[in-house]
Scaffold this active site. Structure first.
Site, PDB file in Angstrom:
ATOM      1  N   LYS A 298      14.477  31.481  40.912  1.00 30.03           N
ATOM      2  CA  LYS A 298      13.970  30.143  41.259  1.00 30.03           C
ATOM      3  C   LYS A 298      14.508  29.618  42.583  1.00 30.03           C
ATOM      4  CE  LYS A 298      16.774  26.653  39.067  1.00 30.03           C
ATOM      5  NZ  LYS A 298      16.728  25.535  38.134  1.00 30.03           N
TER       6      LYS A 298
ATOM      7  N   LYS B  89      36.212  33.267  46.572  1.00 33.28           N
ATOM      8  CA  LYS B  89      37.179  34.255  47.076  1.00 33.28           C
ATOM      9  C   LYS B  89      37.300  34.172  48.592  1.00 33.28           C
ATOM     10  CE  LYS B  89      37.382  35.114  42.933  1.00 33.28           C
ATOM     11  NZ  LYS B  89      36.607  33.933  42.594  1.00 33.28           N
TER      12      LYS B  89
ATOM     13  N   VAL C 222      41.322  14.141  28.091  1.00 35.70           N
ATOM     14  CA  VAL C 222      40.682  13.186  29.020  1.00 35.70           C
ATOM     15  C   VAL C 222      39.717  12.308  28.227  1.00 35.70           C
ATOM     16  CG1 VAL C 222      39.137  12.957  31.002  1.00 35.70           C
ATOM     17  CG2 VAL C 222      40.924  14.706  31.014  1.00 35.70           C
TER      18      VAL C 222
ATOM     19  N   GLY D 236      34.499  24.573  31.918  1.00 35.26           N
ATOM     20  CA  GLY D 236      33.719  25.708  31.419  1.00 35.26           C
ATOM     21  C   GLY D 236      32.282  25.663  31.898  1.00 35.26           C
TER      22      GLY D 236
ATOM     23  N   MET E  68      32.006  34.986  30.147  1.00 33.16           N
ATOM     24  CA  MET E  68      31.090  34.720  31.269  1.00 33.16           C
ATOM     25  C   MET E  68      31.681  35.332  32.531  1.00 33.16           C
ATOM     26  SD  MET E  68      29.642  30.900  30.546  1.00 33.16           S
ATOM     27  CE  MET E  68      28.490  30.592  29.208  1.00 33.16           C
ATOM     28  N   LEU E  69      31.449  36.630  32.709  1.00 28.79           N
ATOM     29  CA  LEU E  69      32.007  37.385  33.828  1.00 28.79           C
ATOM     30  C   LEU E  69      30.896  38.166  34.517  1.00 28.79           C
ATOM     31  CD1 LEU E  69      35.140  38.830  31.975  1.00 28.79           C
ATOM     32  CD2 LEU E  69      35.157  37.011  33.688  1.00 28.79           C
TER      33      LEU E  69
ATOM     34  N   HIS F 150      54.843  55.736  46.134  1.00 27.17           N
ATOM     35  CA  HIS F 150      55.933  54.797  46.428  1.00 27.17           C
ATOM     36  C   HIS F 150      55.955  54.506  47.933  1.00 27.17           C
ATOM     37  CE1 HIS F 150      59.868  52.902  46.362  1.00 27.17           C
ATOM     38  NE2 HIS F 150      60.213  53.662  47.384  1.00 27.17           N
TER      39      HIS F 150
END
Length: 466
Positions: free
Chosen positions: A34, A51, A237, A271, A318-319, A444
């Site tokens: 959309k 990010k 809240v 969320g 939700m990933l 290392h």
């Protein structure tokens, strides 16, 4: 009317990946979006832009706080150019969404711009600049999610904002109040904290990142407080009111006392909700759950046999990467293959600094399931690589079965944890034991040595460097 083997509604990571895999498997494929750009929430107003801002703000913080110690002297004041920072973020988004356009063309996928809604179980009406109708043997719903709010909050999208608006502010807040101590709130809170905002987090649960292992919550809480975050957990809240340029948040603490927090911006990050607005699923006979999700079976098939649903609009975390796996899964089922997804092995990441990453069972889950387990933990500050880069916070924790030594969960806080967690996913996919990982050679100096050391700690408590 154009006819397709598969039509996908929604072009986020789940939708566009499903489209690519369907096309690879020889199906005539269409995708409906959309908005004017492909990529959904993740690429446009979620994972990618957040990010980009996290990286930019991290560079600024390093320049202000750490360059001098590294022996880098910069004459004059270091200043934030927020306009340029937001512009760079947008250029990253544009390049990424442009890449999806290229992939659609490359895979000969027809792209329709407009709101897709069901006419019936095999026909979709697309309302854009013009109204079009297409037919598809199979349909995949990948319409994603939208930010949730609380019923008494008015989101004016100027001072009382969601993550979408937080990604394009024109000024740095003096005091940003963040409602919700989950992934989104903490990441965006850290962006503006680095740039000079005072940040107060208000979380209803008794800890931040409450869905992750409690050890991660405790460590991240400690680190953020060191970074001068104010974190109020167990706070409910009850009102958010805007007066001019001020936002007043009222909450009750666990003692029932009223707490008043005043800021100039309030980010509501409580969320996300599944997004089916305008989809007209009733016309196709598709059932929703009482939480507004599309109801699916183990094959991500709805109650209408030719209609599937994936990503944020169905049950589960939700990933973006979970949605991608589901997109490939459905495409391969439609092609007659037998794919699998192990939801226990889908990692979760918080891109604060230090990063937080997790896969498998938490200690709380293992205790609830009465599994006899052992713990191996190793602090990041004991690594040479951590000292070299001045990234000393965090740890790696490995949970393994006490009898079989099979790795059941891996939880980490530290620099590059988002990348390191992949090693744990691979190990657990192949049902490795802690000893298996402890006997693998790790270069290392690297951050991943902490995984080897944690595995050694879980194997008869024999970590080498603590």
């Amino acid at each position: 009317m154009n006819s397709y083997d598969v039509a996908i509604i929604g072009s986020g990571p789940g939708g566009y990946v499903a489209a690519i895999r369907c096309a690879q498997l020889g199906m005539k494929t269409a995708i409906i979006e959309k908005y004017s750009t492909l990529g959904g929430t993740c690429l446009n107003v979620g994972c990618i832009p957040s990010k980009a801002l996290l990286d930019s703000s991290h560079h600024y913080e390093d320049a202000v706080k750490h360059f001098e110690e590294h022996g880098i002297d910069i004459p004059g004041d270091i200043k934030v150019n927020l306009k340029q920072m937001i512009a760079r973020k947008q250029s990253v988004v544009d390049q990424t969404t442009g890449g999806i356009d290229f992939l659609m063309k490359k895979n000969k996928i027809d792209v329709y711009e407009g709101l897709g809604s069901f006419k019936d179980a095999t026909h979709i009406t697309i309302k854009g600049k013009e109204t079009t109708e297409i037919e598809a043997k199979n349909i995949i719903i990948a319409t994603g999610s939208k930010p949730s709010s609380l019923p008494f909050i008015t989101l004016d999208k100027e001072r009382v904002i969601t993550s979408t608006e937080a990604l394009k502010l024109t000024e740095i807040p003096k005091h940003l109040v963040v409602i919700g101590g989950g992934v989104i709130g903490l990441e965006l809170g850290q962006v503006y904290k680095r740039l000079g905002s005072e940040v107060t987090v208000v979380e209803y649960m008794d800890r931040i990142i409450p869905t992750m292992d409690s050890g991660l919550s405790k460590e991240l809480n400690k680190v953020l407080k060191k970074q001068k975050f104010t974190i109020n957990t167990s706070h409910k809240v009850k009102s958010v009111e805007r007066k001019g340029k001020e936002v007043i948040v009222k909450a009750d603490n666990k003692k029932g006392e009223e707490v008043i927090i005043k800021g100039d911006y309030c980010l509501v990050s409580v969320g996300r909700r599944p997004y089916t607005d305008g989809l007209n699923v009733e016309a196709a006979g598709v059932k929703l759950t009482d939480r507004g999700q599309i109801e699916v079976n183990d094959h991500l098939q709805t109650n209408v046999k030719n209609i599937y649903a994936i990503g944020d609009v169905v049950k589960g975390a939700m990933l973006a990467h979970k949605a991608e796996e589901e997109g490939v899964f459905v495409a391969e089922i439609l092609a007659g293959q037998k794919p699998h997804i192990d939801y226990n092995l889908i990692p979760g990441v918080v891109y604060t600094w230090p990063e937080v990453a997790s896969v498998g069972k938490t200690e709380e889950q293992l205790q609830e399931e009465k599994v006899d387990y052992k713990v191996g933990q190793f602090p990041m500050r004991a690594l040479g690589r951590s000292r070299a880069s001045m990234d000393l916070d965090g740890f790696v924790k490995i949970l393994a079965d006490k009898k079989t030594d099979e790795i059941l969960g891996v939880h980490m806080v530290g620099a590059r944890a988002a990348d390191m967690i992949a090693e744990a996913v691979v190990a657990m996919e192949f049902r490795a034991s802690a000893e298996d990982v402890s006997r693998m050679s790790h270069a290392h100096p690297t951050f991943t040595e902490a995984i080897k050391e944690a595995a050694l700690a879980a194997t008869e408590d024999r970590a080498l460097h603590i």
